[in-house]
Design an enzyme around this catalytic site. Structure first.
Site, PDB file in Angstrom:
ATOM      1  N   ASP A 146       0.973  -3.657  12.830  1.00  0.00           N
ATOM      2  CA  ASP A 146       2.017  -3.632  11.794  1.00  0.00           C
ATOM      3  C   ASP A 146       3.152  -2.670  12.105  1.00  0.00           C
ATOM      4  O   ASP A 146       4.184  -2.706  11.430  1.00  0.00           O
ATOM      5  CB  ASP A 146       1.393  -3.201  10.462  1.00  0.00           C
ATOM      6  CG  ASP A 146       1.017  -1.725  10.471  1.00  0.00           C
ATOM      7  OD1 ASP A 146       1.580  -0.951   9.691  1.00  0.00           O
ATOM      8  OD2 ASP A 146       0.164  -1.332  11.290  1.00  0.00           O
ATOM      9  N   ASP A 185      -5.153  -3.670  15.404  1.00  0.00           N
ATOM     10  CA  ASP A 185      -4.901  -2.366  14.810  1.00  0.00           C
ATOM     11  C   ASP A 185      -5.646  -2.314  13.479  1.00  0.00           C
ATOM     12  O   ASP A 185      -6.096  -3.349  12.961  1.00  0.00           O
ATOM     13  CB  ASP A 185      -3.390  -2.198  14.609  1.00  0.00           C
ATOM     14  CG  ASP A 185      -3.032  -0.911  13.912  1.00  0.00           C
ATOM     15  OD1 ASP A 185      -3.581   0.136  14.281  1.00  0.00           O
ATOM     16  OD2 ASP A 185      -2.202  -0.956  12.970  1.00  0.00           O
ATOM     17  N   ASP A 206      -4.906   0.150  10.278  1.00  0.00           N
ATOM     18  CA  ASP A 206      -4.125   0.368   9.060  1.00  0.00           C
ATOM     19  C   ASP A 206      -3.111  -0.751   8.851  1.00  0.00           C
ATOM     20  O   ASP A 206      -2.261  -1.002   9.714  1.00  0.00           O
ATOM     21  CB  ASP A 206      -3.361   1.694   9.133  1.00  0.00           C
ATOM     22  CG  ASP A 206      -4.268   2.883   9.330  1.00  0.00           C
ATOM     23  OD1 ASP A 206      -5.459   2.673   9.599  1.00  0.00           O
ATOM     24  OD2 ASP A 206      -3.779   4.016   9.225  1.00  0.00           O
TER      25      ASP A 206
END
Length: 217
Positions: free
Chosen positions: A177, A8, A10
């Site tokens: 996250d 991922d 961000d």
């Protein structure tokens, strides 16, 4: 079948959202207003403190694409290229790049998978030496963005996207996250929670998934 590693963007690969980091460049080109910059910063703070719902992520992605209506992919690539060294590269977690190198030494291709616009994800992936980039694809008509998504890459769509690739996902790894990426993490045999929000931390703990906390997160 070969295995791969999927990252991922961000707060997994970068310390903050690339769209927010690029906001001053968007403002300079008249893509967004000063008020929009402030609102985006407030949304990012809320996201970091509490996480965001599937609907909030979807709505932010839709609104972001609408702002691009009438702009061109080449203009977006140019904007990102101008900001790469000064703005984006300093946001990369050193720990995430260490993981990338570890996978590559094992012969595993590495991909960025993000709801961020495809052109932005591609530029970051190329600059950092990733093997591929999977992002949100905006419709282009007569050379310009229409503001409509052809592929909105969030939630279950991220999982579907990596399933469409020719890899052994049971032996592959994914890093994220956010609890909104649970389908993405569940699609592989080796999910890893990186700088997890509260909901993802609870899930990862209950399922025995590795949890990593990067410096400065």
């Amino acid at each position: 079948m070969a295995t791969a590693a999927f990252f991922d963007l961000d707060r997994t690969l970068l310390r903050r959202s690339p769209a927010l980091a690029l906001a001053p460049a968007f403002r300079k080109r008249g893509i967004i207003s000063r008020r929009m910059m402030v609102e985006a910063a407030a949304w990012q703070v809320l996201f970091m403190l509490r996480g965001a719902s599937h609907e909030a992520v979807r709505r932010a992605a839709v609104d972001g694409l609408l702002l691009l209506r009438g702009r061109t992919p080449d203009e977006m690539r140019e904007l990102v290229a101008e900001s790469m060294e000064r703005v984006l590269r300093p946001l990369v977690y050193a720990e995430s790049l260490d993981l990338v190198q570890r996978h590559r030494k094992r012969g595993e291709p590495v991909y960025i998978v993000s709801a961020t616009l495809q052109e932005i994800v591609e530029a970051i992936a190329d600059d950092l030496g990733f093997d591929g980039a999977l992002g949100t694809v905006c419709e282009v008509v007569d050379g310009a963005y229409t503001g409509k998504a052809i592929r909105a890459l969030h939630a279950e769509a991220k999982a579907d996207c990596i399933r469409s690739l020719d890899y052994d996902l049971d032996a592959s790894t994914a890093y994220s996250d956010s609890h909104t990426d649970l389908p993405f993490l569940e699609a592989v045999g080796h999910p890893v929670a990186v700088n997890p929000d509260r909901k993802l931390r609870r899930v990862a703990t209950s399922r025995g998934w590795p949890i990593m906390q990067f410096r400065g997160a």
